[in-house]
Design an enzyme around this catalytic site. Structure first.
Site, short mmCIF file in Angstrom:
data_model
loop_
_atom_site.label_atom_id
_atom_site.label_comp_id
_atom_site.label_asym_id
_atom_site.label_seq_id
_atom_site.Cartn_x
_atom_site.Cartn_y
_atom_site.Cartn_z
N ARG A 177 53.14 -22.29 30.11
CA ARG A 177 52.50 -21.02 30.48
C ARG A 177 51.00 -21.23 30.70
O ARG A 177 50.39 -20.63 31.57
CB ARG A 177 52.69 -19.97 29.38
CG ARG A 177 54.09 -19.44 29.28
CD ARG A 177 54.16 -18.23 28.31
NE ARG A 177 55.55 -17.85 28.10
CZ ARG A 177 56.26 -17.09 28.91
NH1 ARG A 177 55.71 -16.57 29.98
NH2 ARG A 177 57.52 -16.81 28.66
N HIS A 182 52.00 0.18 32.34
CA HIS A 182 53.29 0.00 31.67
C HIS A 182 54.05 1.32 31.70
O HIS A 182 53.48 2.37 31.41
CB HIS A 182 53.05 -0.48 30.23
CG HIS A 182 54.33 -0.91 29.57
ND1 HIS A 182 54.98 -2.09 29.89
CD2 HIS A 182 55.11 -0.29 28.64
CE1 HIS A 182 56.08 -2.19 29.18
NE2 HIS A 182 56.19 -1.11 28.41
N ASP A 220 51.31 -5.99 26.13
CA ASP A 220 51.25 -4.54 26.28
C ASP A 220 50.40 -3.86 25.19
O ASP A 220 50.65 -2.73 24.80
CB ASP A 220 52.66 -3.91 26.36
CG ASP A 220 53.42 -4.41 27.58
OD1 ASP A 220 52.78 -4.59 28.64
OD2 ASP A 220 54.63 -4.64 27.48
C1 GAR Z 1 56.29 -0.58 37.30
O1 GAR Z 1 57.08 0.47 36.81
C2 GAR Z 1 55.36 -1.10 36.21
O2 GAR Z 1 54.93 -0.10 35.35
C3 GAR Z 1 56.28 -2.08 35.48
O3 GAR Z 1 56.96 -2.73 36.53
C4 GAR Z 1 57.16 -1.81 37.60
C5 GAR Z 1 56.75 -2.48 38.89
O4 GAR Z 1 57.07 -1.70 40.00
N1 GAR Z 1 55.52 -2.99 34.70
C6 GAR Z 1 55.93 -3.46 33.51
O5 GAR Z 1 57.01 -3.17 33.02
C7 GAR Z 1 54.95 -4.38 32.83
N2 GAR Z 1 55.33 -4.69 31.50
P1 GAR Z 1 56.45 -2.03 41.42
O6 GAR Z 1 56.70 -3.51 41.67
O7 GAR Z 1 57.21 -1.16 42.40
O8 GAR Z 1 54.99 -1.71 41.36
#
Ligand code: GAR
Length: 191
Positions: free
Chosen positions: A70, A112, A148
């Site tokens: 990572r 998030h 987060d």
């Molecule tokens: C979104 O809902 C964001 O909040 C979530 O991934 C999705 C991406 O959607 N992020 C997480 O869960 C981060 N831990 P998108 O690719 O359509 O923007």
């Protein structure tokens, strides 16, 4: 008018990426202009790549599978961000756990899809929908070593009673698309 360069990092669909580009890229905010100087994805098949290309932004692909650790992956991401002089990195569905190599060198925000500190980690939309809570929501926070975690900068909730999963997910994204660009601008004003 000064220019504040930002990077957007994404892994998948890219609806937040597209919304951020539409609302912020090359737009003026009182005394500065925002430039999305860089988009990075770790996923060569991310749909967000097509979305960014529509706006003339060609995302660079840094495939995490090409790195042994990572830390090595993060080192490369940090290098690309710093090379372009981005003052802020905006995580938009960037589904990688970040190490201190990233978090201690890069100023970043994350969105998030839950009322943090509840439902941290993956599949938050599903877990929040399936819980017996009456409300759900979205959080924007600063990125720190803790997954987060970080300071909560914006949060909005809604009543989820009686919703099916499709309308629930749609509501989450609608709120995300409203609060994320606003929070990014408010944060950029402090830099
Ligand atoms: C979104 O809902 C964001 O909040 C979530 O991934 C999705 C991406 O959607 N992020 C997480 O869960 C981060 N831990 P998108 O690719 O359509 O923007």
């Amino acid at each position: 008018m000064s220019v504040k360069k930002i990077a957007i990092l994404f892994s998948g669909e890219g609806s937040n990426l597209e919304n951020l580009i539409k609302k912020l890229h090359k737009k003026d905010f009182n005394d500065f202009t925002v430039e999305v100087a860089l988009a990075i994805t770790n996923n060569p098949n991310a749909n967000g790549i097509k979305r960014a290309l529509k706006f003339g932004i060609n995302p660079i692909i840094i495939d995490h599978r090409d790195f042994k650790t990572r830390e090595e992956f993060d080192k490369r991401v940090v290098l690309e961000i710093n090379k372009r002089g981005c003052v802020l990195s905006v995580l938009a569905g960037f589904m990688r756990i970040l190490t201190p190599i990233f978090t201690q060198n890069i100023k970043a925000l994350n969105i998030h899809p839950s009322i943090l500190p509840l439902f941290k980690g993956a599949n938050a939309i599903k877990r929040s929908f399936q819980s017996d809570m009456k409300v759900a929501g979205v959080t924007v926070h600063t990125v720190t070593d803790e997954l987060d975690g970080g300071e909560i900068l914006a949060q909005e909730c809604f009543n989820k009673e009686g919703m099916d999963f499709a309308s629930f997910e749609e509501k989450i994204h609608k709120i995300e698309h409203e609060i994320y660009p606003k929070t990014v601008i408010d944060f950029l004003k402090t830099l």
